[in-house]
Enzyme design. Sequence first.
Site, short mmCIF file in Angstrom:
data_model
loop_
_atom_site.label_atom_id
_atom_site.label_comp_id
_atom_site.label_asym_id
_atom_site.label_seq_id
_atom_site.Cartn_x
_atom_site.Cartn_y
_atom_site.Cartn_z
CG PHE A 146 -11.05 1.49 0.12
CD1 PHE A 146 -11.53 1.88 -1.12
CD2 PHE A 146 -10.34 0.31 0.20
CE1 PHE A 146 -11.30 1.11 -2.26
CE2 PHE A 146 -10.10 -0.47 -0.93
CZ PHE A 146 -10.58 -0.07 -2.16
CG ASP A 231 -11.74 -3.32 6.78
OD1 ASP A 231 -10.63 -3.88 6.79
OD2 ASP A 231 -12.31 -2.97 5.73
CE LYS A 260 -5.36 -3.99 1.43
NZ LYS A 260 -5.44 -4.36 0.02
#
Length: 404
Positions: A146, A231, A260
């Site tokens: 994801f 990532d 984030k």
Amino acid sequence: MTTVESLRTPGAMRDAERWTAHNYHPLPVVVAEAEGAWVTDVDGRRYLDCLSGYSALNFGHRHPGLIAAAHAQLDRLTLTSRAFVHDQFADFCHELAELCGKELVLPMNTGAEAVETAIKVARKWGYQVKGVPAEQATIVVAEGNFHGRTTTIVSFSTDPEARNDFGPYTPGFRIVPYGDLAAIAAAIDDTTVAVLLEPIQGEQGVVVPPAGYLPGVRELCTQQNVLFVADEIQSGLGRTGETFACDHEGVRPDMYLLGKALGGGIVPVSAVAADKNVLGVLRPGEHGSTFGGNPLACAVGTEVVRLLRTGEFQTRSAELGAHLHSALRGLLGQGLVAVRGRGLWAGIDIDPSLMTGRQACERLAERGVLAKDTHGSTIRLAPPLMIEADEVDWAIEQLTAVLR
């Protein structure tokens, strides 16, 4: 006395449903205030936040130092665009580059933007540095990934909900099983410019790869002259008990993708960090973002980096994470069938004969704990790193009660 008729939550949920496209299926909780590890809804009910905005709130809600940095910047300057340089930009890029051990930083806004940036940089690096023939660059990715929801990113998703009906899809990606080093080796050829991986797969259910996998990927990429792109948008910045999840095995990728938690739960901030021989391939006009690296984002992001430099949050995540995982393992065979993760990040699989993950999250919310399900009977737990041990214990008590 509060009556059902006086509650504000049902009406607020109906309004949200009426006026919002249905790209999410939220729990019936309407948050109005928050502080630390706790949120309060429009009816005054408090909940322990064990999702932390998918790790965007690693430092908790409204961390005093981060709020102060934002307030100070709001009184001075909020946006210039990258047409000019502002006085917060260099400090942010410098301090984040040093935290990552890299020479350059390219600030963006969202995690998906960071991933898209990495794809573009890797391709251009492949053409200009590695010598891949034009239009032939390939990138190796993993099943269960994801990395975001843009049309290019969902082109290499294996999640039908993220991918179906959004084609035609962007070519140039080779998908291999996660955790399978031999599969990566077989997928690399002269056209390969990068291997793009999550060191821990978050959306898939906090899946930790086998020991030796990340070092093996690093070695393969070095041998084959391929960029290793990590990532760390969810796994990075203290979540797993180290600054980066790659640190657990002493691995340094060629590119870090961050987001984030980098925005401190206040503003969206993301970044790509790499050395000059990688990020240096970009030239003015080839890539940009109006809000990327804006003054408010840089002021907050710099304070986030300074919080991480103390090591306090990494230590808390490691210590409280060990406590959390020990307690969760104690529920194996008592409603749980699997527990995974690192630090204050856990994926738990509930016995599907008992309930779905969604049902479990609804029942947890009724008991004052917020969590998020994924893929059937799996739940992700990611409380803020400033949570206290007794709050972890209380959350486990509520989970235990739900499983009975």
